[in-house]
Write an enzyme that holds these catalytic residues in place. Structure first.
Site, PDB file in Angstrom:
ATOM      1  N   LYS A 321       0.848  -1.184   0.000  1.00 51.66           N
ATOM      2  CA  LYS A 321       0.000   0.000   0.000  1.00 51.66           C
ATOM      3  C   LYS A 321       0.893   1.247   0.000  1.00 51.66           C
ATOM      4  CE  LYS A 321      -4.302   1.539   2.179  1.00 51.66           C
ATOM      5  NZ  LYS A 321      -5.293   1.254   3.232  1.00 51.66           N
ATOM      6  N   GLU A 407     -19.846  -5.783  10.467  1.00 54.85           N
ATOM      7  CA  GLU A 407     -20.827  -5.024  11.249  1.00 54.85           C
ATOM      8  C   GLU A 407     -21.865  -5.912  11.922  1.00 54.85           C
ATOM      9  OE1 GLU A 407     -19.060  -2.381   8.140  1.00 54.85           O
ATOM     10  OE2 GLU A 407     -19.988  -4.370   8.115  1.00 54.85           O
ATOM     11  N   ARG A 435     -25.827  -2.229   7.750  1.00 55.35           N
ATOM     12  CA  ARG A 435     -25.407  -3.592   7.435  1.00 55.35           C
ATOM     13  C   ARG A 435     -25.682  -4.555   8.598  1.00 55.35           C
ATOM     14  NH1 ARG A 435     -19.787  -3.830   4.470  1.00 55.35           N
ATOM     15  NH2 ARG A 435     -20.981  -4.943   2.907  1.00 55.35           N
TER      16      ARG A 435
END
Length: 658
Positions: A321, A407, A435
């Site tokens: 990244k 979630e 969610r």
């Protein structure tokens, strides 16, 4: 002959309004034209300048791809430094993006990017290069892949872990229609922690779907196994020869049970020694990798091999990244999402001390309450920094739980903790609580458990657009029995509401907007509010403005102009019935204002109460329109929705004049 762009029409609710001029930004590199000039060394025409669409990428020779990746990474750095946006993830997917568009026939073959943080290089190569400095601005390039923006964006995203399900659905539909197009899901290692990804893989493996999943693993170092020998093995594993031999061997050895079992176990054992693919193999996927995701030649060769293998396949690539930009490599978290910045500096400028945001208020309160009550536990679904739990995680590590992008699990985990006498606080964005809605109803509210939900980013969030807006929490929470719902008018009231919800026995939610409030001084005690009671903050006549949360401040300013009474309701549920009935008796017009969708919102609760008591009153409900509000600054969006002071005044005056 150059491929003609085929674009979907962008349907935007905004009137034309000029975006802030790029030249006004305090940066050295200002425009895409300037960026192109900087990238063109004398006598060396830029490869990227010749790329408008993937068909142009496919015309390049393989040895040119490495140079294209270098230019693409530089261009991404320069454009994001002007516009701001998601940055580090895209730097890590440059080679993968080039390889995918080089090998596959997009948009006929379709790419589904999970979340979309990593899709900026994809946008650059698919017709949006010259508009990248407008990304996340009003009427600019969308923050995430969007089907309305480009046919190369096969599926609109914003929330994580959806790519495999979507690509699988496309693959099934294509098969039923007799199409042979390739469906490719690109999922980051963070998104792979979401249970939905495994549900999709379990289904894909069971039906032998023709699907390629690329796992972009950008959070682990490349181990010694990912070197020349492993690349050689990967070439073999992805080759047509290996695939055909493997399938033919299965047919032969299946007639000899003991031999087949020995061969199967030997293959799994050998691959398990080299690669972590056993889980994916058990789910029915042909696992390939891990390979170096920054080796463009290796990527192209592997993808070309995988094109000729049918069934569910998973290619595991390892990337870094922030690759290619030293500050982002050093601190990928800081460069995940950035404001406009100077790319010549070694780090982002430190934010100047200022008044605390609502997120800061929550973080401070959490630590203070944890000190006062040892039962408090903090839970986040992979949003420690965004939700303000960094300090809590450092001070109370044994009471801090990051459940990753899960979630549903976060909500039911809290329910289980509450069953055992603890007091969990779930810190979650309003849009992400959607969610975990089933768990909120059945696991928390139905059992009336002590769980406090701290809902950040409620209402309009700005540049991230409709996928991240918390436009519906009043509506989806207020219909749930046992729920208490609060919305603070300022920072101090936010702290008091968090205390109120925590001390209440049962489920409660405090929802607050992104960024800062009016700047109210904070009292650092742990005082609770009387549940279900609002307050009159301005006494006027004829018109009563009934406001919640972030709308109280502009409502008060409008009330001064109109000499109207203004009420800070505080509670969406239970609503202060006595206060509303008194206002209805003493005023000619009632106006409700909320930063939530009007259907099912707080204003609807006022209408229901008046109807219950057979009170006929001129009532105006103001809130978010019944449509998805696109990206822009929060101030621009509030103005567009006519929820700033001027917009509120105009709507009330129009209503009075009818």
């Amino acid at each position: 002959m150059k491929q003609a762009p085929r674009r979907r029409k962008i349907d935007t609710p905004y009137a034309s309004e000029p975006i802030a001029k790029v030249s006004e930004l305090p940066l050295k590199v200002m425009t895409t034209q300037g960026i192109k000039k900087n990238m063109n060394a004398p006598g060396q025409p830029s490869l990227l300048s010749r790329i408008a669409y993937p068909s142009d990428v496919k015309r390049l020779k393989k040895p040119q791809l490495k140079a294209l990746c270098k230019e693409l990474r530089e261009y991404l750095t320069q454009t994001v430094s002007v516009s701001g946006g998601h940055f580090a993830a895209g730097l890590g997917t440059v080679e993968l993006t080039v390889a995918l568009h080089y090998v596959f026939d997009t948009p006929k073959d379709q790419l589904v990017w999970d979340v979309g943080h990593q899709a900026y290089p994809h946008k650059i190569l698919t017709g949006r290069k010259d508009r990248m400095t407008t990304i996340r601005t009003r009427d600019g390039v969308c923050a995430f892949p969007s089907r309305t923006e480009s046919e190369y964006d096969a599926f609109g995203v914003g929330h994580s872990s959806t790519s495999i399900s979507a690509a699988l659905g496309m693959a099934i539909a294509n098969k039923l229609q007799g199409k042979g197009d390739h469906m490719i899901a690109i999922i980051g290692d963070g998104s792979i922690t979401g249970g939905m990804a495994y549900e999709a893989m379990n289904h894909a493996g069971s039906i032998d779907a023709n699907l390629l999943v690329i796992l972009n693993d950008n959070d682990m170092s490349i181990s010694p196994n990912v070197g020349a020998m492993n690349n050689y093995l990967t070439k073999i594993l992805s080759s047509k020869l290996y695939s055909s031999v493997r399938e033919e061997s299965k047919k032969v050895l299946s007639k000899m049970p003991s031999m087949w079992e020995l061969a199967r176990r030997t293959e799994e054992h050998m691959k398990g020694m080299i690669v972590p693919g056993t889980l994916f193999e058990e789910l029915g996927f042909n696992y390939i990798g891990p390979i170096d995701g920054h080796d463009i030649n290796m990527l192209v060769e592997t993808l070309e091999n995988l094109k000729h293998i049918e069934g569910p396949r998973l290619l595991h690539i390892v990337t870094k990244k922030g690759k290619g930009y030293a500050p982002a490599e050093k601190d990928p978290l800081a460069y995940h999402g950035v404001p406009a910045f100077d790319p010549t500096l070694d780090s982002l400028p430190k934010a100047k001390p200022s008044s605390p945001s609502y997120t800061d208020v929550f973080g401070d309160w959490l630590c203070d309450m944890a000190k006062a009550d040892s039962r408090l536990l903090g839970i986040t679904p992979a949003m420690r920094e965004g939700s303000g739990l960094v300090k809590f995680s450092e001070q109370y590590p044994s009471r801090y739980f990051d459940v990753a992008i899960a979630e549903q699990h976060a909500v039911t985990l809290a329910a289980g903790q509450a069953c055992q006498g603890m007091k969990p606080v779930v810190a979650i964005y309003s849009t992400f609580l959607q969610r975990g809605y089933d768990q909120l109803i059945h696991d928390v509210a139905l059992q009336n458990l002590d769980v406090l939900f701290a809902l950040d980013r409620a209402g309009l969030v700005g540049p991230d657009g409709p996928t991240h807006a918390g436009s519906f929490d009043y509506s989806y929470l207020s219909c749930i029995p046992n729920m208490i719902i609060m919305a603070p008018k300022d920072e101090d009231e936010c702290r008091k509401m968090l205390t109120t919800g925590f001390k209440h026995e049962g489920p409660a939610a405090v929802r607050y907007p992104r960024g800062k409030g009016p700047g109210k001084a904070i009292t650092h005690d742990l005082t609770a509010l009387p549940i279900g009671k609002g307050e009159i903050i301005r006494q006027g006549e004829k018109i009563a403005i009934i406001a919640w949360g972030s709308m109280v401040s502009p409502a008060e300013q409008a009330g001064q102009e109109l000499n109207a009474t203004v009420a800070n309701m505080r509670f969406v549920k239970p609503i202060d019935e006595e206060l509303i009935l008194n206002l209805a008796k003493t005023h000619d017009i009632l106006v409700t204002i909320e930063e939530n969708a009007i259907p099912g919102g707080a204003g609807n609760a006022v209408n229901t109460l008046l109807h219950k008591h057979k009170i006929l009153k001129h009532t105006l409900n103001l809130g978010l329109p019944d449509c998805y509000v696109e990206q822009g600054t929060r101030e621009q969006l509030l103005s567009h929705c006519r929820l700033d002071t001027n917009g509120i005044l105009q709507q009330i005056e129009e209503f009075v004049e009818r």
